[in-house]
Design a protein around this motif. Sequence first.
Motif, short mmCIF file in Angstrom:
data_model
loop_
_atom_site.label_atom_id
_atom_site.label_comp_id
_atom_site.label_asym_id
_atom_site.label_seq_id
_atom_site.Cartn_x
_atom_site.Cartn_y
_atom_site.Cartn_z
N MET A 51 -6.91 -6.82 3.26
CA MET A 51 -6.05 -6.02 2.22
C MET A 51 -4.63 -5.93 2.78
SD MET A 51 -7.94 -2.52 0.75
CE MET A 51 -9.37 -2.39 1.49
N ASN A 52 -3.88 -6.26 1.80
CA ASN A 52 -2.47 -5.98 2.12
C ASN A 52 -1.79 -4.69 2.10
OD1 ASN A 52 -1.76 -5.90 -0.50
ND2 ASN A 52 -1.48 -8.11 -0.80
N ASN A 53 -0.54 -4.47 2.46
CA ASN A 53 -0.09 -3.15 2.36
C ASN A 53 0.00 -2.59 0.85
OD1 ASN A 53 0.35 -2.60 5.10
ND2 ASN A 53 2.36 -3.35 5.20
N THR A 54 0.47 -3.61 -0.07
CA THR A 54 0.43 -3.18 -1.66
C THR A 54 -0.74 -2.66 -2.04
OG1 THR A 54 2.05 -5.04 -1.66
CG2 THR A 54 1.25 -3.93 -3.74
N THR A 55 -2.03 -3.23 -1.63
CA THR A 55 -3.40 -2.89 -2.15
C THR A 55 -3.48 -1.58 -1.61
OG1 THR A 55 -3.95 -5.16 -2.25
CG2 THR A 55 -5.69 -3.50 -2.43
N ILE A 56 -3.31 -1.18 -0.26
CA ILE A 56 -3.73 -0.23 0.44
C ILE A 56 -2.85 0.88 -0.11
CG2 ILE A 56 -3.33 1.16 2.67
CD1 ILE A 56 -3.95 -1.51 4.12
N GLN A 57 -1.40 0.74 -0.68
CA GLN A 57 -0.72 1.72 -1.30
C GLN A 57 -1.19 1.97 -2.64
OE1 GLN A 57 1.84 3.24 0.00
NE2 GLN A 57 1.95 4.67 -1.66
N LEU A 105 -4.31 1.97 -3.73
CA LEU A 105 -5.57 2.56 -3.35
C LEU A 105 -5.08 4.23 -2.81
CD1 LEU A 105 -7.75 0.05 -1.74
CD2 LEU A 105 -7.88 0.99 -4.11
N GLN A 106 -4.27 4.26 -2.21
CA GLN A 106 -3.76 5.58 -1.79
C GLN A 106 -3.14 6.33 -2.88
OE1 GLN A 106 -1.21 4.64 1.69
NE2 GLN A 106 -2.91 4.91 2.98
N HIS A 132 -3.92 10.44 -6.86
CA HIS A 132 -3.99 10.99 -8.47
C HIS A 132 -5.28 11.60 -8.65
CE1 HIS A 132 -0.13 9.63 -9.66
NE2 HIS A 132 -0.27 8.37 -9.09
N ALA A 133 -6.30 11.01 -8.38
CA ALA A 133 -7.69 11.56 -8.44
C ALA A 133 -7.89 12.71 -7.95
CB ALA A 133 -8.70 10.55 -8.00
#
Length: 115
Positions: free
Chosen positions: A1-7, A9-10, A15-16
């Motif tokens: 996973m790259n940083n964008t995907t991690i961001q 997901l975070q 939000h959830a």
Amino acid sequence: MNNTTIQILQDLIGHATAGMEKAANMRNEYNAKQAEVESIIPDVVDALVSNQFVGAGEGMKVAQMLRHHDTTLHLLEKVATKAVRSSANSVGTVLKSAAPTKSATHDPYYDIYGL
């Protein structure tokens, strides 16, 4: 996973979590209001019974009705109708008792027109 995907997901998890916290707060507010309603119901039922808007044997049914907005509105409609009828009957009774009676000097006008 790259940083964008991690961001992403975070952010999604954030939000959830915020949504779940808001839902929990709304549920707590609802429960507090419902507890307040529940605490008032016995006094309302007693008032309705003691003022003869409902029969003594209907207390449990009325208490159930007061727990929900839609059935409370139906009950309120019935109470209002009964109050209006009762008020009209008492006004009629008062008017009848205040009606003039025949005097010792018989008046034929009164017999014909009721005045």
